[in-house]
Enzyme design. Structure first.
Site, PDB file in Angstrom:
ATOM      1  CD  GLU A  38      -2.751   1.291   0.670  1.00 38.90           C
ATOM      2  OE1 GLU A  38      -3.632   0.687  -0.468  1.00 38.90           O
ATOM      3  OE2 GLU A  38      -2.533   2.737  -0.356  1.00 38.90           O
ATOM      4  CB  THR A  82      -6.782   0.560  -3.851  1.00 38.14           C
ATOM      5  OG1 THR A  82      -6.071   1.524  -2.552  1.00 38.14           O
ATOM      6  CG2 THR A  82      -6.519  -0.968  -3.738  1.00 38.14           C
ATOM      7  CG  HIS A 198      -4.109   4.282   3.303  1.00 38.12           C
ATOM      8  ND1 HIS A 198      -4.649   5.375   3.445  1.00 38.12           N
ATOM      9  CD2 HIS A 198      -5.192   3.302   2.207  1.00 38.12           C
ATOM     10  CE1 HIS A 198      -5.779   5.871   2.317  1.00 38.12           C
ATOM     11  NE2 HIS A 198      -5.891   5.083   1.538  1.00 38.12           N
ATOM     12  CG  ASP A 257      -1.430   1.239  -3.724  1.00 39.65           C
ATOM     13  OD1 ASP A 257      -0.322   1.495  -3.268  1.00 39.65           O
ATOM     14  OD2 ASP A 257      -3.267   0.976  -3.429  1.00 39.65           O
ATOM     15  CG  HIS A 258      -1.329   4.436  -4.776  1.00 41.78           C
ATOM     16  ND1 HIS A 258      -1.780   5.784  -3.247  1.00 41.78           N
ATOM     17  CD2 HIS A 258      -2.677   3.764  -4.619  1.00 41.78           C
ATOM     18  CE1 HIS A 258      -2.446   5.653  -2.997  1.00 41.78           C
ATOM     19  NE2 HIS A 258      -3.212   4.519  -3.029  1.00 41.78           N
TER      20      HIS A 258
HETATM   21  C1  GP9 Z   1      -8.870   0.419   1.611  1.00 41.63           C
HETATM   22  C2  GP9 Z   1      -7.831   0.567   0.908  1.00 41.63           C
HETATM   23  C3  GP9 Z   1      -7.960   1.435   0.504  1.00 41.63           C
HETATM   24  O1  GP9 Z   1      -9.865  -1.006   1.006  1.00 41.63           O
HETATM   25  O2  GP9 Z   1      -7.818  -0.162  -0.563  1.00 41.63           O
HETATM   26  O3  GP9 Z   1      -8.109   2.448  -1.448  1.00 41.63           O
HETATM   27  P1  GP9 Z   1      -7.048   4.134  -1.427  1.00 41.63           P
HETATM   28  O4  GP9 Z   1      -7.558   4.697  -0.562  1.00 41.63           O
HETATM   29  O5  GP9 Z   1      -5.811   3.327  -1.193  1.00 41.63           O
HETATM   30  O6  GP9 Z   1      -7.707   3.612  -2.691  1.00 41.63           O
HETATM   31 MN    MN Z   2      -3.771   2.227  -1.854  1.00 44.34          MN
END
Ligand code: GP9
Ligand code: MN
Length: 428
Positions: A38, A82, A198, A257-258
């Protein structure tokens, strides 16, 4: 309608790049783990703070002789964050210009996603995430993608301090997931979505084992702390994999992911990286995220090709020896010598080894200087790149908004029957 599908198919076929045959099938029949890191950016790799490596376990994997690592791999997400990453990684289709395709089109559209493809090659497929199943409409989208199992929050023991931010803390999540992983029929394809690293990078005291950074920007300074924790959870997971002997039968794919730190924190980032300036061009280069493929016996190394999330699926399918010459995918095998190294961002900007486009302005990727006095050849190649990016984004958007895959089935692909998939423990 179906004539749009013809346009898309023609474009894909005319631009299809043969995969690297030296790698075809080298992971055939292996279990596949896809580990979602993440908000994990490439700059964290080998980054030091508080007198220590922030992510020692991931660094070790990155430099391992058995890991194919990429240092010019970019995230290409838009507003779907995500969800866009998951869509690209498993479908080789772009997210939409606005919103999240998993939410707007995940339930009803036809997809030809990684889990459905691998199902047909004898794989059991499962996604794991320690959050509510409805987030990003995963519970419905995963049915469309053909996932056999989706282990979300309710499948995990809950205790008072297990959750933080967006779901279960990574160490607990990964550890408890092993109970289910052990029961999956092999070979399997298992995606594990971590969440602790996150924004806003919260962590309970007892898990804080590295100091926050000192940029003074509170949005930025906790990032190394949760990244460090995520890294420890990966170390523990890899130890478990080894202890079971399953590492010998598995290929493990990691990706970020980002970004974790957005372009609104340029001052803090400059300080973090010890740089005098950090501008829009630098921020585009800052969109690099890890992509690493780890497997016993693999001849690894750091590959410098420019690519992104859109390219993950064709790369993985080739390693698994799954024929992929008939699918609608916008990426290409990252190991193919013939590939274009043009990486599209969702807003039409791009990076490539020669040129970078940011906010509509063009830069020399090597120097970071705005381009001027272009030769006519350079001008031509910039125009071609701009064109190609716009074309691919808009064709991919057509596939999703027009649900075009319902008009086309690749050879040997059996359509997903969404009704056969249910993920809740209780009847809803
Ligand atoms: C929540 C998680 C967060 O289930 O995958 O997503 P994001 O905020 O990074 O798009
Ligand atoms: Mn994410």
């Amino acid at each position: 309608d179906s004539s749009d599908m013809k346009t898309v198919k023609n474009y894909i076929n005319n631009n299809r790049v043969a995969p690297n045959v030296q790698y075809t099938g080298i992971a055939k029949g292996k279990n596949v783990f896809v580990i979602h890191l993440e908000s994990f950016q490439q700059f964290l790799i080998d980054f030091k703070w508080d007198g220590q490596e922030v992510t020692p376990n991931i660094n070790k994997l990155y430099h391992s002789q058995n890991t194919l690592s990429f240092d010019n791999f970019f995230n290409q997400v838009g507003q779907g964050k995500t969800a866009d990453a998951e869509l690209m990684m498993e479908n080789s289709l772009f997210g939409l210009p606005e919103g999240a395709a998993m939410v707007t089109d995940g339930t009803s559209n036809t997809f030809q996603a990684a889990p459905a493809i691998l199902n047909q090659h004898g794989y059991t497929t499962a996604s794991f995430h320690g959050d509510v199943p409805s987030f990003w409409n995963r519970d419905n989208t995963y049915k469309s993608w053909g996932y056999d199992y989706f282990f979300s929050e309710n499948y995990y023991k809950q205790k008072k301090d297990y959750n933080i931010g967006y779901g279960m803390k990574d160490k607990i999540f990964l550890k408890d997931s092993t109970n289910y992983i052990q029961q999956l029929p092999q070979p399997f394809y298992a995606k594990l979505i971590t969440v602790t690293n996150h924004y806003p990078y919260m962590l309970d005291k007892k898990n804080q084992t590295i100091d926050k950074t000192d940029t003074g920007d509170s949005t930025v300074d906790g990032y190394v702390q949760t990244a460090h924790y995520l890294d420890q959870s990966i170390g523990e997971f890899m130890d478990w994999l080894k202890a079971t002997g399953m590492d010998k039968k598995s290929m493990v794919v990691f990706y970020g992911d980002h970004y974790g730190i957005s372009g609104n924190h340029k001052k803090a980032v400059a300080k973090l990286l010890g740089k005098k300036k950090f501008d829009d061009f630098d921020n585009a280069q800052f969109q690099r995220v890890p992509f690493m493929i780890h497997m016993d016996g693999l001849q690894g190394g750091i590959n410098h090709t420019y690519g992104g999330e859109i390219d993950a699926l064709p790369t993985i399918l080739n390693l698994l020896g799954v024929s992929n010459s008939d699918t609608i995918q916008f990426g290409s095998d990252l190991l193919s010598p013939q590939r274009s190294q043009l990486v599209a961002f969702r807003n039409g900007d791009f990076v490539s080894p020669q040129f970078t486009k940011v906010n509509g302005n063009y830069y020399d990727t090597k120097t970071g200087n705005p381009v001027k006095d272009l030769t006519s050849d350079q001008k031509k190649s910039i125009d071609q790149m701009t064109n190609r990016v716009d074309t691919e984004l808009s064709l991919s958007d057509k596939v999703i908004t027009g649900d075009l895959l319902r008009f086309y089935t690749p050879k040997g692909f059996a359509k997903v029957n969404k009704k056969n998939h249910t993920y809740s423990k209780t009847k809803s």
